[in-house]
Design a protein around this motif. Sequence first.
Motif, PDB file in Angstrom:
ATOM      1  N   SER A 212       0.925  -1.404   0.050  1.00  0.00           N
ATOM      2  CA  SER A 212      -0.152   0.031  -0.134  1.00  0.00           C
ATOM      3  C   SER A 212       0.872   1.443  -0.150  1.00  0.00           C
ATOM      4  CB  SER A 212      -1.010  -0.041   0.869  1.00  0.00           C
ATOM      5  OG  SER A 212      -0.179  -0.238   2.525  1.00  0.00           O
ATOM      6  N   THR A 213       0.324   2.555  -0.756  1.00  0.00           N
ATOM      7  CA  THR A 213       0.905   3.464  -1.279  1.00  0.00           C
ATOM      8  C   THR A 213       0.604   4.373   0.435  1.00  0.00           C
ATOM      9  OG1 THR A 213       1.683   3.237  -2.798  1.00  0.00           O
ATOM     10  CG2 THR A 213       1.608   5.056  -2.156  1.00  0.00           C
ATOM     11  N   PRO A 214       0.943   4.958   1.117  1.00  0.00           N
ATOM     12  CA  PRO A 214      -0.423   5.999   1.944  1.00  0.00           C
ATOM     13  C   PRO A 214      -0.712   6.535   1.043  1.00  0.00           C
ATOM     14  CG  PRO A 214       2.251   5.350   3.449  1.00  0.00           C
ATOM     15  CD  PRO A 214       2.251   5.023   2.105  1.00  0.00           C
ATOM     16  N   VAL A 215      -1.337   7.760   1.673  1.00  0.00           N
ATOM     17  CA  VAL A 215      -2.021   8.856   0.670  1.00  0.00           C
ATOM     18  C   VAL A 215      -2.774   9.898   1.788  1.00  0.00           C
ATOM     19  CG1 VAL A 215      -2.627   8.052  -1.545  1.00  0.00           C
ATOM     20  CG2 VAL A 215      -4.657   8.567   0.416  1.00  0.00           C
ATOM     21  N   GLN A 216      -2.617  11.402   1.191  1.00  0.00           N
ATOM     22  CA  GLN A 216      -3.091  12.683   1.760  1.00  0.00           C
ATOM     23  C   GLN A 216      -4.022  13.614   1.166  1.00  0.00           C
ATOM     24  OE1 GLN A 216      -0.386  15.089   4.515  1.00  0.00           O
ATOM     25  NE2 GLN A 216      -1.076  16.765   3.202  1.00  0.00           N
ATOM     26  N   VAL A 217      -5.084  13.280   2.311  1.00  0.00           N
ATOM     27  CA  VAL A 217      -6.562  13.640   0.490  1.00  0.00           C
ATOM     28  C   VAL A 217      -6.913  15.321   1.986  1.00  0.00           C
ATOM     29  CG1 VAL A 217      -6.970  11.963  -0.363  1.00  0.00           C
ATOM     30  CG2 VAL A 217      -8.013  12.443   1.831  1.00  0.00           C
ATOM     31  N   GLU A 218      -7.580  15.741   0.514  1.00  0.00           N
ATOM     32  CA  GLU A 218      -8.073  17.371   1.683  1.00  0.00           C
ATOM     33  C   GLU A 218      -9.708  17.381   1.338  1.00  0.00           C
ATOM     34  OE1 GLU A 218      -4.871  20.456   0.770  1.00  0.00           O
ATOM     35  OE2 GLU A 218      -3.672  19.846   1.569  1.00  0.00           O
ATOM     36  N   GLY A 219      -9.907  18.012   1.707  1.00  0.00           N
ATOM     37  CA  GLY A 219     -11.411  18.871   1.566  1.00  0.00           C
ATOM     38  C   GLY A 219     -11.771  19.869   2.771  1.00  0.00           C
TER      39      GLY A 219
ATOM     40  N   ALA B 102      -5.048  11.401   6.622  1.00  0.00           N
ATOM     41  CA  ALA B 102      -4.454  10.670   6.235  1.00  0.00           C
ATOM     42  C   ALA B 102      -4.421   9.192   5.910  1.00  0.00           C
ATOM     43  CB  ALA B 102      -2.491  10.764   7.253  1.00  0.00           C
ATOM     44  N   LEU B 103      -4.245   8.668   5.337  1.00  0.00           N
ATOM     45  CA  LEU B 103      -4.855   7.381   5.197  1.00  0.00           C
ATOM     46  C   LEU B 103      -3.395   6.659   4.210  1.00  0.00           C
ATOM     47  CD1 LEU B 103      -7.914   8.337   3.146  1.00  0.00           C
ATOM     48  CD2 LEU B 103      -8.140   7.539   4.538  1.00  0.00           C
ATOM     49  N   PRO B 104      -3.976   4.952   4.831  1.00  0.00           N
ATOM     50  CA  PRO B 104      -2.491   4.214   4.436  1.00  0.00           C
ATOM     51  C   PRO B 104      -2.529   3.284   3.611  1.00  0.00           C
ATOM     52  CG  PRO B 104      -4.224   3.558   5.618  1.00  0.00           C
ATOM     53  CD  PRO B 104      -4.579   4.578   5.284  1.00  0.00           C
ATOM     54  N   ASP B 105      -3.834   4.270   1.874  1.00  0.00           N
ATOM     55  CA  ASP B 105      -3.842   3.061   1.326  1.00  0.00           C
ATOM     56  C   ASP B 105      -5.150   4.061   0.305  1.00  0.00           C
ATOM     57  OD1 ASP B 105      -4.934   0.916  -0.698  1.00  0.00           O
ATOM     58  OD2 ASP B 105      -3.358  -0.059   0.228  1.00  0.00           O
ATOM     59  N   PRO B 106      -4.610   3.631  -0.734  1.00  0.00           N
ATOM     60  CA  PRO B 106      -5.454   5.177  -1.308  1.00  0.00           C
ATOM     61  C   PRO B 106      -7.634   4.067  -1.985  1.00  0.00           C
ATOM     62  CG  PRO B 106      -4.308   4.598  -3.073  1.00  0.00           C
ATOM     63  CD  PRO B 106      -3.703   3.487  -1.820  1.00  0.00           C
ATOM     64  N   ALA B 107      -7.023   3.115  -1.596  1.00  0.00           N
ATOM     65  CA  ALA B 107      -8.057   1.780  -1.207  1.00  0.00           C
ATOM     66  C   ALA B 107      -8.915   2.077  -0.047  1.00  0.00           C
ATOM     67  CB  ALA B 107      -7.733   0.566  -1.971  1.00  0.00           C
ATOM     68  N   VAL B 108     -10.354   2.593  -0.243  1.00  0.00           N
ATOM     69  CA  VAL B 108     -11.193   2.773   1.255  1.00  0.00           C
ATOM     70  C   VAL B 108     -12.433   2.162   1.068  1.00  0.00           C
ATOM     71  CG1 VAL B 108     -10.079   4.842   1.634  1.00  0.00           C
ATOM     72  CG2 VAL B 108     -11.747   5.024   0.236  1.00  0.00           C
TER      73      VAL B 108
ATOM     74  N   ASP C 121      -5.343  10.564  11.771  1.00  0.00           N
ATOM     75  CA  ASP C 121      -5.130  10.984  10.713  1.00  0.00           C
ATOM     76  C   ASP C 121      -6.314  11.936  10.395  1.00  0.00           C
ATOM     77  OD1 ASP C 121      -3.066   8.655  11.053  1.00  0.00           O
ATOM     78  OD2 ASP C 121      -4.628   7.286  10.275  1.00  0.00           O
ATOM     79  N   PHE C 122      -6.972  12.445  11.043  1.00  0.00           N
ATOM     80  CA  PHE C 122      -7.603  14.308  10.728  1.00  0.00           C
ATOM     81  C   PHE C 122      -6.909  15.861  11.416  1.00  0.00           C
ATOM     82  CE2 PHE C 122     -10.799  16.802  11.983  1.00  0.00           C
ATOM     83  CZ  PHE C 122     -11.453  17.023   9.826  1.00  0.00           C
ATOM     84  N   THR C 123      -6.811  16.380  10.672  1.00  0.00           N
ATOM     85  CA  THR C 123      -6.477  17.117  11.103  1.00  0.00           C
ATOM     86  C   THR C 123      -7.633  18.913  10.230  1.00  0.00           C
ATOM     87  OG1 THR C 123      -4.101  16.312  11.612  1.00  0.00           O
ATOM     88  CG2 THR C 123      -4.601  19.515  10.849  1.00  0.00           C
TER      89      THR C 123
ATOM     90  N   GLU D  51     -12.099  17.705  -4.955  1.00  0.00           N
ATOM     91  CA  GLU D  51     -11.709  16.626  -6.592  1.00  0.00           C
ATOM     92  C   GLU D  51     -10.047  16.294  -6.638  1.00  0.00           C
ATOM     93  OE1 GLU D  51     -13.389  18.517 -10.329  1.00  0.00           O
ATOM     94  OE2 GLU D  51     -15.514  19.466  -8.496  1.00  0.00           O
ATOM     95  N   GLY D  52     -10.295  15.067  -7.945  1.00  0.00           N
ATOM     96  CA  GLY D  52      -8.445  14.405  -7.705  1.00  0.00           C
ATOM     97  C   GLY D  52      -8.069  14.340  -6.843  1.00  0.00           C
ATOM     98  N   HIS D  53      -8.840  13.746  -5.968  1.00  0.00           N
ATOM     99  CA  HIS D  53      -7.974  12.578  -4.659  1.00  0.00           C
ATOM    100  C   HIS D  53      -7.211  11.837  -4.823  1.00  0.00           C
ATOM    101  CE1 HIS D  53     -12.010  10.426  -4.497  1.00  0.00           C
ATOM    102  NE2 HIS D  53     -12.934  11.542  -3.818  1.00  0.00           N
ATOM    103  N   GLY D  54      -8.140  10.668  -5.638  1.00  0.00           N
ATOM    104  CA  GLY D  54      -7.464   9.272  -6.215  1.00  0.00           C
ATOM    105  C   GLY D  54      -7.619   8.824  -5.833  1.00  0.00           C
ATOM    106  N   LEU D  55      -8.803   8.460  -4.331  1.00  0.00           N
ATOM    107  CA  LEU D  55      -9.040   7.332  -3.859  1.00  0.00           C
ATOM    108  C   LEU D  55     -10.080   6.218  -4.711  1.00  0.00           C
ATOM    109  CD1 LEU D  55      -9.548   8.760  -0.393  1.00  0.00           C
ATOM    110  CD2 LEU D  55      -7.934   8.084  -0.817  1.00  0.00           C
ATOM    111  N   GLU D  56     -10.006   5.173  -4.183  1.00  0.00           N
ATOM    112  CA  GLU D  56     -10.828   4.091  -4.872  1.00  0.00           C
ATOM    113  C   GLU D  56     -12.188   3.128  -4.211  1.00  0.00           C
ATOM    114  OE1 GLU D  56      -7.339   1.422  -6.121  1.00  0.00           O
ATOM    115  OE2 GLU D  56      -6.455   2.642  -6.944  1.00  0.00           O
ATOM    116  N   ALA D  57     -12.447   3.613  -3.563  1.00  0.00           N
ATOM    117  CA  ALA D  57     -13.515   3.269  -3.203  1.00  0.00           C
ATOM    118  C   ALA D  57     -14.566   2.438  -3.136  1.00  0.00           C
ATOM    119  CB  ALA D  57     -14.869   4.555  -2.287  1.00  0.00           C
ATOM    120  N   THR D  58     -15.155   1.801  -2.199  1.00  0.00           N
ATOM    121  CA  THR D  58     -16.063   0.361  -1.578  1.00  0.00           C
ATOM    122  C   THR D  58     -16.741   0.729  -1.102  1.00  0.00           C
ATOM    123  OG1 THR D  58     -14.320  -1.557  -2.713  1.00  0.00           O
ATOM    124  CG2 THR D  58     -16.598  -2.055  -1.826  1.00  0.00           C
ATOM    125  N   ILE D  59     -18.107   0.937  -1.924  1.00  0.00           N
ATOM    126  CA  ILE D  59     -18.823   1.499  -0.628  1.00  0.00           C
ATOM    127  C   ILE D  59     -19.722   0.231  -0.091  1.00  0.00           C
ATOM    128  CG2 ILE D  59     -21.186   3.035  -0.652  1.00  0.00           C
ATOM    129  CD1 ILE D  59     -20.509   4.431  -2.761  1.00  0.00           C
TER     130      ILE D  59
END
Length: 129
Positions: free
Chosen positions: A2-9, A21-27, A51-53, A103-111
């Motif tokens: 896994s590749t850690p990622v950081q996303v904003e919103g 901060a997420l440990p992996d783009p698959a969430v 992991d939340f700021t 937009e453009g966060h690159g996460l791969e989401a499963t619901i």
Amino acid sequence: MSTPVQVEGGCHCGNVRFTVALPDPAVTLLDCNCSICAMTGYLHLIVPDADFTLDEGKEELSLYRFGSGKAKHFFCKICGIKSFYKPRSHPDGWSVNYRCLDEGHGLEATIQPYDGQNWEKARAALDKD
């Protein structure tokens, strides 16, 4: 591996901003059917406290509680958007609204459905996972 990622919103008006901060783009997202989540279309991305700021807008937040009063729902006072909150189902974490990520966060989401209308049973099922 896994590749850690950081996303904003943030909220709609941009006064409230956060970083996750997420440990992996698959969430995995929880799609809850309780009254407030169903009415707002909230998709839960659960992250640990560390992991939340909150980057901006603490002074723009308004707190709302209902039912048991354990969950802390934070809304922007300007635009009314709940981009994150402190859920009772995950008291050591934050629930970030996936729909409030930039937009453009690159996460791969499963619901995954979450039966918030039957909260106790749904919470017990999370402990088994």
